[in-house]
Design a protein around this motif. Structure first.
Motif, mmCIF file in Angstrom:
data_model
loop_
_atom_site.group_PDB
_atom_site.id
_atom_site.type_symbol
_atom_site.label_atom_id
_atom_site.label_comp_id
_atom_site.label_asym_id
_atom_site.label_seq_id
_atom_site.Cartn_x
_atom_site.Cartn_y
_atom_site.Cartn_z
ATOM 1 N N LEU A 33 27.903 4.856 -20.846
ATOM 2 C CA LEU A 33 28.229 3.827 -21.831
ATOM 3 C C LEU A 33 27.132 3.809 -22.895
ATOM 4 O O LEU A 33 26.019 4.282 -22.671
ATOM 5 N N ASP A 34 27.439 3.225 -24.028
ATOM 6 C CA ASP A 34 26.510 3.220 -25.159
ATOM 7 C C ASP A 34 25.232 2.465 -24.806
ATOM 8 O O ASP A 34 25.246 1.241 -24.627
ATOM 9 N N GLY A 35 24.138 3.185 -24.716
ATOM 10 C CA GLY A 35 22.848 2.551 -24.459
ATOM 11 C C GLY A 35 22.598 2.180 -23.018
ATOM 12 O O GLY A 35 21.529 1.647 -22.695
ATOM 13 N N LEU A 36 23.548 2.473 -22.139
ATOM 14 C CA LEU A 36 23.413 2.039 -20.750
ATOM 15 C C LEU A 36 22.242 2.701 -20.040
ATOM 16 O O LEU A 36 21.496 2.055 -19.306
ATOM 17 N N ALA A 37 22.043 3.991 -20.238
ATOM 18 C CA ALA A 37 20.988 4.711 -19.525
ATOM 19 C C ALA A 37 19.642 4.630 -20.222
ATOM 20 O O ALA A 37 18.603 4.566 -19.564
ATOM 21 N N ILE A 38 19.639 4.615 -21.543
ATOM 22 C CA ILE A 38 18.371 4.747 -22.264
ATOM 23 C C ILE A 38 17.480 3.509 -22.131
ATOM 24 O O ILE A 38 16.260 3.627 -21.980
ATOM 25 N N MET A 39 18.071 2.317 -22.121
ATOM 26 C CA MET A 39 17.234 1.119 -22.036
ATOM 27 C C MET A 39 16.567 0.974 -20.662
ATOM 28 O O MET A 39 15.360 0.699 -20.587
ATOM 29 N N PRO A 40 17.294 1.158 -19.553
ATOM 30 C CA PRO A 40 16.605 1.151 -18.261
ATOM 31 C C PRO A 40 15.517 2.223 -18.178
ATOM 32 O O PRO A 40 14.457 1.994 -17.593
ATOM 33 N N ALA A 41 15.772 3.392 -18.762
ATOM 34 C CA ALA A 41 14.762 4.454 -18.757
ATOM 35 C C ALA A 41 13.517 4.018 -19.516
ATOM 36 O O ALA A 41 12.387 4.288 -19.097
ATOM 37 N N VAL A 42 13.708 3.338 -20.633
ATOM 38 C CA VAL A 42 12.586 2.821 -21.432
ATOM 39 C C VAL A 42 11.779 1.805 -20.620
ATOM 40 O O VAL A 42 10.538 1.848 -20.595
ATOM 41 N N LEU A 43 12.482 0.899 -19.959
ATOM 42 C CA LEU A 43 11.809 -0.136 -19.173
ATOM 43 C C LEU A 43 11.027 0.472 -18.007
ATOM 44 O O LEU A 43 9.882 0.080 -17.743
ATOM 45 N N VAL A 44 11.636 1.419 -17.314
ATOM 46 C CA VAL A 44 10.962 2.062 -16.184
ATOM 47 C C VAL A 44 9.770 2.881 -16.665
ATOM 48 O O VAL A 44 8.693 2.865 -16.044
ATOM 49 N N ALA A 45 9.932 3.594 -17.768
ATOM 50 C CA ALA A 45 8.826 4.391 -18.316
ATOM 51 C C ALA A 45 7.657 3.498 -18.712
ATOM 52 O O ALA A 45 6.487 3.838 -18.465
ATOM 53 N N ILE A 81 12.947 1.225 -6.604
ATOM 54 C CA ILE A 81 13.218 -0.187 -6.872
ATOM 55 C C ILE A 81 13.509 -0.410 -8.351
ATOM 56 O O ILE A 81 14.541 -0.979 -8.725
ATOM 57 N N MET A 82 12.599 0.039 -9.200
ATOM 58 C CA MET A 82 12.735 -0.213 -10.634
ATOM 59 C C MET A 82 13.956 0.485 -11.225
ATOM 60 O O MET A 82 14.593 -0.026 -12.154
ATOM 61 N N GLY A 83 14.277 1.648 -10.687
ATOM 62 C CA GLY A 83 15.460 2.375 -11.154
ATOM 63 C C GLY A 83 16.682 2.044 -10.336
ATOM 64 O O GLY A 83 17.556 2.896 -10.148
ATOM 65 N N TRP A 89 21.225 -3.973 -18.035
ATOM 66 C CA TRP A 89 19.872 -4.078 -18.584
ATOM 67 C C TRP A 89 19.119 -5.228 -17.926
ATOM 68 O O TRP A 89 17.942 -5.095 -17.570
ATOM 69 N N ILE A 90 19.793 -6.366 -17.792
ATOM 70 C CA ILE A 90 19.154 -7.538 -17.193
ATOM 71 C C ILE A 90 18.737 -7.251 -15.756
ATOM 72 O O ILE A 90 17.642 -7.615 -15.326
ATOM 73 N N VAL A 91 19.613 -6.576 -15.023
ATOM 74 C CA VAL A 91 19.281 -6.206 -13.645
ATOM 75 C C VAL A 91 18.042 -5.318 -13.632
ATOM 76 O O VAL A 91 17.141 -5.482 -12.787
ATOM 77 N N THR A 92 17.961 -4.395 -14.574
ATOM 78 C CA THR A 92 16.804 -3.500 -14.635
ATOM 79 C C THR A 92 15.523 -4.262 -14.942
ATOM 80 O O THR A 92 14.465 -3.981 -14.353
ATOM 81 N N ARG A 149 29.242 -6.180 -22.293
ATOM 82 C CA ARG A 149 28.844 -7.051 -21.185
ATOM 83 C C ARG A 149 28.296 -6.226 -20.020
ATOM 84 O O ARG A 149 27.283 -6.584 -19.411
ATOM 85 N N VAL A 150 28.967 -5.115 -19.722
ATOM 86 C CA VAL A 150 28.490 -4.241 -18.650
ATOM 87 C C VAL A 150 27.092 -3.741 -18.980
ATOM 88 O O VAL A 150 26.177 -3.783 -18.141
ATOM 89 N N ILE A 151 26.914 -3.287 -20.196
ATOM 90 C CA ILE A 151 25.639 -2.712 -20.620
ATOM 91 C C ILE A 151 24.511 -3.726 -20.506
ATOM 92 O O ILE A 151 23.478 -3.470 -19.874
ATOM 93 N N VAL A 152 24.704 -4.885 -21.117
ATOM 94 C CA VAL A 152 23.631 -5.892 -21.142
ATOM 95 C C VAL A 152 23.322 -6.402 -19.742
ATOM 96 O O VAL A 152 22.154 -6.618 -19.392
ATOM 97 N N ARG A 153 24.335 -6.592 -18.910
ATOM 98 C CA ARG A 153 24.078 -7.071 -17.543
ATOM 99 C C ARG A 153 23.325 -6.039 -16.718
ATOM 100 O O ARG A 153 22.466 -6.398 -15.921
#
Length: 360
Positions: free
Chosen positions: A197-209, A292-294, A343-346, A337-341
């Motif tokens: 999904l649009d932006g779904l993977a990149i934001m969690p990757a940014v947060l984990v990095a 955990i983080m991922g 992200w919030i979980v991450t 909604r899927v994407i942002v939620r």
């Protein structure tokens, strides 16, 4: 690279000594990668669109995805350029860890590039055959694992650290090679599965990095590592610059990848990004914290495994569609909604992972 220039210029002006500070170089790594993404991104998107290197959409997927057909793909090359250039500019190139993380990232990126090229340019729907993709992932993963094991200079570099517990440390010995292999290859494929999904993977990757950058800095700092009761790993701090570069490049890519996406990263970006997170977690000895983080990456991967296993054993599906994000879409959740939620979980999981620095 610029660190050596600063060291030379410090002979004439002591102000250049400020570049010796790892925190400053990490921040500059973030900003440099971000700027490269902003500058190079639009031209890359136009070039991909010109050559009609666009996304193909599964006919059995959510109907809302049909409008995404033709969206420029292989934008993950932008991530590789921004991360590599920024890291080479601001890190200490005398650190073997810097070369390990860059090499792993680029090599997995090449695997993804070949897969994308066959699918999108040569119009081969199969892309790179799974057996060959897994073969090359395995060759690279095992090679890096063996190198890290043979080049380790202290027991701490091959021990398994249990989060939130300070009294349990597992000496893995040669099993470190096997464990490292699974972490790198597993992380690479997990991020790839999440990139749907649009932006779904990149934001969690940014947060984990970003979180791994903190672990790298703390592990490489003798006083902080001792205070936090985590392994003291000389030279590992330089990996923080690399993590910072991922953070900056990821945010820059998100500018174009946010819903509705102007470009997708493709396998060239997803496989490389996942492998990068995996190898960094291994180097800073926080593989279980990465788990955990991922957590979003883990859930997506497990959903696919359970779906396949259930269908083969019972002929029934657990989820409406796997990976998990498609299940929620088919339940009626709008894509944003899927994407942002997720992200919030991450964010929550990353905070839990960071808490392991103090709660031990």
């Amino acid at each position: 690279m610029l660190l050596y220039l600063a060291e030379y210029l410090s002979q004439f002006n002591s102000g250049f000594n400020v570049f010796q500070y790892l925190t400053l170089r990490t921040i500059l790594g973030v900003l440099t990668a971000l700027i490269i993404s902003f500058v190079v991104g639009p031209a890359m998107i136009r070039r991909l669109a010109f050559y009609q290197i666009g996304q193909t959409i599964r006919s059995d997927g959510p109907e809302s995805h049909l409008t995404k057909a033709g969206t420029p793909t292989m934008g993950g090359a932008l991530l590789l350029v921004a991360v590599s250039v920024s890291t080479l500019l601001w890190s200490d190139l005398g650190s073997r860890y810097v070369w390990v993380v860059i090499t792993v990232t680029l090599m997995f990126g090449i695997i993804g590039f070949v897969d994308d090229y066959k699918k999108l340019v040569l119009n081969d729907p199969r892309g790179l055959a799974p057996r060959y993709k897994y073969l090359w992932q395995s060759v690279i993963g095992l090679s890096v694992a063996v190198f890290l094991y043979l080049s380790s200079s202290s027991a701490a570099e091959t021990q398994l650290i249990i989060p939130f517990v300070k009294s349990i440390v597992i000496d893995m010995g040669p099993w470190f090679v096997v464990f490292t292999y699974f972490v790198i290859v597993g992380s690479s494929n997990a991020v790839n599965l999440t990139d749907g999904l649009d932006g779904l993977a990149i934001m969690p990757a940014v947060l984990v990095a970003g979180a791994l950058a903190i672990f790298a800095y703390a592990s490489g700092h003798a006083q902080i590592a001792t205070y936090l009761l985590i392994p003291q790993l000389p030279g590992v701090g330089e990996v923080a610059v690399f993590c910072g570069a991922i953070t900056g490049a990821g945010l820059g890519f998100l500018w174009f990848n946010a819903y509705p996406a102007q470009v997708f990263m493709g396998d060239v970006g997803a496989l490389a990004l996942g492998a990068a997170l995996g190898v960094v977690a291994v180097i800073v000895r926080q593989e279980l914290v990465l788990l955990i983080m991922g957590g979003v990456f883990v859930m997506e991967t497990v959903s696919v495994m359970l779906q396949v296993l259930s269908f083969k054993m019972t002929g029934r599906r657990i989820f409406r569609m796997a990976p998990l994000h498609h299940h929620f879409e088919l339940k009626g959740w709008p894509e944003p909604r899927v994407i942002v939620r997720f992200w919030i979980v991450t964010v929550i999981l990353v905070l839990v992972g960071l808490a392991s620095l103090k709660i031990r």
